[in-house]
Write a protein that holds these residues in place. Structure first.
Motif, PDB file in Angstrom:
ATOM      1  N   ILE A   1       0.853  -1.190   0.000  1.00 19.47           N
ATOM      2  CA  ILE A   1       0.000   0.000   0.000  1.00 19.47           C
ATOM      3  C   ILE A   1       0.888   1.239   0.000  1.00 19.47           C
ATOM      4  CG2 ILE A   1      -1.667   1.364   1.312  1.00 19.47           C
ATOM      5  CD1 ILE A   1      -2.890  -1.101   0.055  1.00 19.47           C
ATOM      6  N   ARG A   2       0.668   2.104  -0.973  1.00 23.35           N
ATOM      7  CA  ARG A   2       1.319   3.405  -0.985  1.00 23.35           C
ATOM      8  C   ARG A   2       0.325   4.453  -0.491  1.00 23.35           C
ATOM      9  NH1 ARG A   2       5.742   4.489  -4.008  1.00 23.35           N
ATOM     10  NH2 ARG A   2       4.929   6.590  -4.445  1.00 23.35           N
ATOM     11  N   ARG A   3       0.801   5.332   0.342  1.00 23.99           N
ATOM     12  CA  ARG A   3      -0.022   6.457   0.782  1.00 23.99           C
ATOM     13  C   ARG A   3       0.538   7.700   0.105  1.00 23.99           C
ATOM     14  NH1 ARG A   3      -3.801   7.291   4.511  1.00 23.99           N
ATOM     15  NH2 ARG A   3      -3.586   5.207   5.412  1.00 23.99           N
ATOM     16  N   GLU A   4      -0.227   8.267  -0.817  1.00 22.15           N
ATOM     17  CA  GLU A   4       0.284   9.336  -1.660  1.00 22.15           C
ATOM     18  C   GLU A   4      -0.466  10.644  -1.433  1.00 22.15           C
ATOM     19  OE1 GLU A   4       0.011   7.910  -5.658  1.00 22.15           O
ATOM     20  OE2 GLU A   4       1.730   6.537  -5.422  1.00 22.15           O
ATOM     21  N   ALA A   5       0.243  11.735  -1.704  1.00 16.73           N
ATOM     22  CA  ALA A   5      -0.390  13.059  -1.625  1.00 16.73           C
ATOM     23  C   ALA A   5      -1.499  13.160  -2.657  1.00 16.73           C
ATOM     24  CB  ALA A   5       0.662  14.140  -1.857  1.00 16.73           C
ATOM     25  N   ILE A   6      -2.498  13.980  -2.351  1.00 17.37           N
ATOM     26  CA  ILE A   6      -3.666  14.123  -3.220  1.00 17.37           C
ATOM     27  C   ILE A   6      -3.386  15.074  -4.374  1.00 17.37           C
ATOM     28  CG2 ILE A   6      -6.031  15.018  -3.296  1.00 17.37           C
ATOM     29  CD1 ILE A   6      -6.349  13.939  -0.443  1.00 17.37           C
ATOM     30  N   GLY A   7      -2.689  16.171  -4.096  1.00 19.83           N
ATOM     31  CA  GLY A   7      -2.417  17.154  -5.141  1.00 19.83           C
ATOM     32  C   GLY A   7      -2.503  18.562  -4.604  1.00 19.83           C
ATOM     33  N   VAL A   8      -3.303  19.394  -5.239  1.00 21.22           N
ATOM     34  CA  VAL A   8      -3.492  20.782  -4.803  1.00 21.22           C
ATOM     35  C   VAL A   8      -4.684  20.839  -3.860  1.00 21.22           C
ATOM     36  CG1 VAL A   8      -4.012  23.134  -5.534  1.00 21.22           C
ATOM     37  CG2 VAL A   8      -2.522  21.698  -6.938  1.00 21.22           C
ATOM     38  N   VAL A   9      -4.456  21.388  -2.684  1.00 17.04           N
ATOM     39  CA  VAL A   9      -5.502  21.533  -1.674  1.00 17.04           C
ATOM     40  C   VAL A   9      -5.955  22.988  -1.639  1.00 17.04           C
ATOM     41  CG1 VAL A   9      -6.081  21.321   0.776  1.00 17.04           C
ATOM     42  CG2 VAL A   9      -4.512  19.663  -0.291  1.00 17.04           C
ATOM     43  N   GLY A  10      -7.255  23.196  -1.698  1.00 21.56           N
ATOM     44  CA  GLY A  10      -7.824  24.526  -1.511  1.00 21.56           C
ATOM     45  C   GLY A  10      -8.420  24.610  -0.119  1.00 21.56           C
ATOM     46  N   SER A  11      -7.895  25.497   0.718  1.00 23.95           N
ATOM     47  CA  SER A  11      -8.330  25.590   2.113  1.00 23.95           C
ATOM     48  C   SER A  11      -8.920  26.958   2.410  1.00 23.95           C
ATOM     49  CB  SER A  11      -7.161  25.332   3.063  1.00 23.95           C
ATOM     50  OG  SER A  11      -6.847  23.963   3.104  1.00 23.95           O
ATOM     51  N   ILE A  12     -10.002  26.945   3.155  1.00 29.84           N
ATOM     52  CA  ILE A  12     -10.662  28.181   3.578  1.00 29.84           C
ATOM     53  C   ILE A  12     -10.698  28.178   5.098  1.00 29.84           C
ATOM     54  CG2 ILE A  12     -12.779  29.540   3.493  1.00 29.84           C
ATOM     55  CD1 ILE A  12     -13.340  28.293   0.764  1.00 29.84           C
ATOM     56  N   ALA A  13     -10.102  29.204   5.699  1.00 28.45           N
ATOM     57  CA  ALA A  13      -9.941  29.265   7.151  1.00 28.45           C
ATOM     58  C   ALA A  13     -10.814  30.374   7.743  1.00 28.45           C
ATOM     59  CB  ALA A  13      -8.481  29.498   7.517  1.00 28.45           C
ATOM     60  N   PRO A  14     -11.220  30.237   9.005  1.00 28.91           N
ATOM     61  CA  PRO A  14     -12.094  31.229   9.642  1.00 28.91           C
ATOM     62  C   PRO A  14     -11.306  32.336  10.325  1.00 28.91           C
ATOM     63  CG  PRO A  14     -11.806  29.382  11.105  1.00 28.91           C
ATOM     64  CD  PRO A  14     -10.995  29.065   9.877  1.00 28.91           C
ATOM     65  N   TRP A  15     -12.057  33.279  10.920  1.00 32.03           N
ATOM     66  CA  TRP A  15     -11.438  34.452  11.527  1.00 32.03           C
ATOM     67  C   TRP A  15     -11.177  34.320  13.018  1.00 32.03           C
ATOM     68  CZ3 TRP A  15     -15.001  35.370  15.150  1.00 32.03           C
ATOM     69  CH2 TRP A  15     -16.352  35.204  14.849  1.00 32.03           C
TER      70      TRP A  15
ATOM     71  N   TYR B   1      -5.481  14.081   3.934  1.00 26.58           N
ATOM     72  CA  TYR B   1      -4.603  14.683   2.940  1.00 26.58           C
ATOM     73  C   TYR B   1      -3.786  13.669   2.139  1.00 26.58           C
ATOM     74  CZ  TYR B   1      -5.825  19.021   5.253  1.00 26.58           C
ATOM     75  OH  TYR B   1      -6.523  20.085   5.764  1.00 26.58           O
ATOM     76  N   THR B   2      -4.121  12.399   2.251  1.00 25.56           N
ATOM     77  CA  THR B   2      -3.454  11.376   1.451  1.00 25.56           C
ATOM     78  C   THR B   2      -4.488  10.450   0.836  1.00 25.56           C
ATOM     79  OG1 THR B   2      -3.195   9.910   3.367  1.00 25.56           O
ATOM     80  CG2 THR B   2      -1.351  11.380   2.857  1.00 25.56           C
ATOM     81  N   GLN B   3      -4.086   9.743  -0.207  1.00 26.53           N
ATOM     82  CA  GLN B   3      -4.933   8.737  -0.821  1.00 26.53           C
ATOM     83  C   GLN B   3      -4.162   7.426  -0.883  1.00 26.53           C
ATOM     84  OE1 GLN B   3      -6.064  10.429  -4.547  1.00 26.53           O
ATOM     85  NE2 GLN B   3      -3.998  11.071  -5.069  1.00 26.53           N
ATOM     86  N   VAL B   4      -4.888   6.338  -0.752  1.00 24.67           N
ATOM     87  CA  VAL B   4      -4.288   5.010  -0.649  1.00 24.67           C
ATOM     88  C   VAL B   4      -4.261   4.354  -2.019  1.00 24.67           C
ATOM     89  CG1 VAL B   4      -4.618   2.696   0.305  1.00 24.67           C
ATOM     90  CG2 VAL B   4      -4.912   4.711   1.768  1.00 24.67           C
ATOM     91  N   LYS B   5      -3.097   3.840  -2.370  1.00 24.35           N
ATOM     92  CA  LYS B   5      -2.926   3.142  -3.645  1.00 24.35           C
ATOM     93  C   LYS B   5      -2.460   1.715  -3.380  1.00 24.35           C
ATOM     94  CE  LYS B   5      -0.895   5.163  -7.158  1.00 24.35           C
ATOM     95  NZ  LYS B   5       0.195   5.798  -7.952  1.00 24.35           N
ATOM     96  N   HIS B   6      -3.135   0.766  -3.998  1.00 23.39           N
ATOM     97  CA  HIS B   6      -2.723  -0.641  -3.921  1.00 23.39           C
ATOM     98  C   HIS B   6      -1.777  -0.934  -5.088  1.00 23.39           C
ATOM     99  CE1 HIS B   6      -3.873  -5.109  -4.737  1.00 23.39           C
ATOM    100  NE2 HIS B   6      -2.753  -5.028  -4.036  1.00 23.39           N
TER     101      HIS B   6
END
Length: 526
Positions: free
Chosen positions: A167-181, A500-505
């Motif tokens: 099993i490889r645990r790989e990064a997803i790619g570009v993350v878009g994050s919205i944070a509060p005040w 923040y990761t995805q699992v690859k078989h």
């Protein structure tokens, strides 16, 4: 009687956060215009043509005027993140850890400045930013520096006689994050750190009313050696830039912290491109006080848990569910503590509590309390003070409400201010039922010296975190996230890597056999 609320005139502060930082010229445009977008390793000016004043809500002073981003700026940030992803995702865990370790030390060196700026844009007492917001952020960085070296899948093994699997645990790619005040610096850390530690790149949109420490955070990361484009910060309004970030075709995942109502729109937007979504939403945390609890400890916990960050915390104690035998004493003691709370501006060393983040938020809180007077009783607070030099700020006294029905607005809906409602109960079954009588499920606490009661409460209260004999402490090693309409997914801890990761078989044939037995189910060689 309803409290009259007015908006005082804004006053300009003589110095901006950039003037406190080194290398000021590099952070300004040709005409001294401050840069409030961090894209591909550079501070840039927003191109929307719109500006927004960052206001210190304790004084109504203008701390900084921000030129807001356009969708074009957002596209540039996403393109930078997309371009940086292949190289960053292939860095070793040790390389990522080394940058984060250096980053933590830079943050320690600049801790005083981060505290001042965080207080100036939120109105928080310096005591809170110096002892909670900034140290907590540095601890998060140190944690993820170590955790990045322990991100692993499953070792190679044979589950089929002719193959080996891993099993490889790989990064997803570009993350878009919205944070509060409510916690600008800490929320930037919670969004950015697990994402980049796992090998992703990110575009962060902080709340436009409190963006300053997020920009400083990104700059400090770059100073620590983070490659350009790995972390980008775009400061724009939610209706245009926030919506475009959620829907952007080159964004692979969206992470959002904020209200449940907006969380639903995030889900809808992400569904168009089937993006992965992480949501940390609202809360209505109960604090359940049983008859065998140490009452003074519960009182202290209720006061601290309900007033932290002026109640602008989705895990804050908002509903005290108290056994009837100690109900009156609990109410009296909490009311006494509330009356003794000192309000003040960030620089006031005696201040226990700062203002709400804005007059809009103060009016929201005051409106809910004013409506509650029609069906309940306010026994402490319930007004905006004007004495002691507080009239220019968005202050609101700590407020204690009793005699409200369990289905009333003040009990059911998120106030997000310094307001605690107390409800009585007679039996343990009733206490658990009241604790769970909410659409939210982020946090809760149970106060008892009985082991069986404590264990039952932790099992049956439906929340992502249940404290026993305390309320609000969080640590980097443990996850933070909710049940029900408080969202899904985890911040902090190694569990955040699940988001923040995805699992690859990976499966490798071992025997070199051309004709596999299973082939005959598909075709026969003739």
């Amino acid at each position: 009687m309803a409290t009259q609320r007015t908006f005082p005139a804004r006053r300009h502060h003589p110095a901006s956060f950039l003037h406190h930082c080194p290398d000021t010229d590099a952070r300004q445009g040709k005409h001294g215009t401050h840069m409030h977008q961090f894209i591909n390793g550079q501070l840039l000016s927003g191109t929307s043509g719109n500006t927004l004043d960052v206001i210190n809500p304790a004084t109504s002073e203008v701390v900084e005027t921000v030129r807001l981003a356009s969708v074009t700026d957002l596209d540039a940030a996403v393109a930078a993140a997309r371009s940086a992803f292949p190289a960053w995702s292939r860095t070793t865990a040790g390389e990522r850890a080394g940058i984060l370790q250096k980053f933590a030390r830079i943050m320690e060196e600049r801790a005083a400045e981060f505290s001042r700026v965080e207080s100036s844009q939120t109105g928080k007492p310096l005591r809170l930013t110096r002892e909670f917001d900034v140290p907590g952020t540095i601890d998060n960085i140190d944690f993820f520096a170590g955790a990045s070296r322990h991100l692993e899948g499953k070792a190679t093994a044979e589950y089929s006689p002719q193959h080996t699997s891993s099993i490889r645990r790989e990064a997803i790619g570009v993350v878009g994050s919205i944070a509060p005040w409510n916690y600008p610096l800490q929320m930037a850390a919670w969004k950015v750190l697990p994402a980049i530690a796992a090998g992703n790149t990110i575009v962060l949109k902080p709340a436009e009313i409190t963006p300053l420490t997020s920009l400083m955070f990104a700059q400090a990361l770059t100073d620590a050696g983070l490659p350009d484009g790995v972390v980008n910060v775009v400061v724009g309004d939610g209706a245009s830039v926030g919506a475009a970030l959620m829907q952007h075709p080159d964004v692979d995942m969206v992470s959002f912290t904020g209200s449940t109502a907006i969380g639903r729109t995030v889900l809808e937007a992400a569904a168009v491109n089937a993006k992965r979504v992480h949501l940390e939403l609202g809360g209505k945390a109960p604090i359940v006080v049983f008859d065998d609890a140490t009452l003074d400890a519960a009182v202290h916990g209720a006061v601290a848990g309900s007033l932290i960050n002026t109640g602008q915390d989705c895990t804050a104690a908002t509903r005290a569910i108290v056994h009837r035998s100690v109900y009156e004493e609990f109410v009296a003691k909490v009311a006494e503590r509330f009356e003794g709370i000192v309000l003040g501006a960030p620089g006031d060393t005696d201040a226990d509590l700062g203002p709400l983040v804005s007059f809009k938020q103060r009016d929201h809180v005051a409106g809910m309390v004013d409506r509650a007077r029609g069906y309940s009783k306010v026994v402490a607070g319930g007004y905006a003070p004007t004495d002691g030099g507080l009239g220019d700020g968005a202050f609101y006294r700590p407020t204690l409400v009793v005699d409200a029905a369990p289905d009333s607005e003040i009990v059911k809906d998120e106030v997000f201010g310094p307001v605690l409602v107390v409800l009585p109960f007679n039996t343990d079954d009733e206490a658990i039922r009241l604790a769970n009588d909410t659409v939210y499920g982020l946090a809760a606490s149970a106060w008892t010296n009985n082991l069986q009661r404590a264990m039952r409460a932790t099992r049956e209260i439906k929340a992502g975190c249940v404290w026993v004999n305390d309320h609000i402490p969080i640590i980097s090693e443990m996850p933070h996230g909710g049940f029900k309409q408080s969202g899904f997914g985890k911040d902090m801890s190694a569990y955040s890597f699940e988001e923040y990761t995805q699992v690859k078989h990976v499966m490798v044939e071992l025997d070199g056999v051309i004709e596999k037995d299973w082939h005959r189910t598909i075709f026969t060689l003739r």
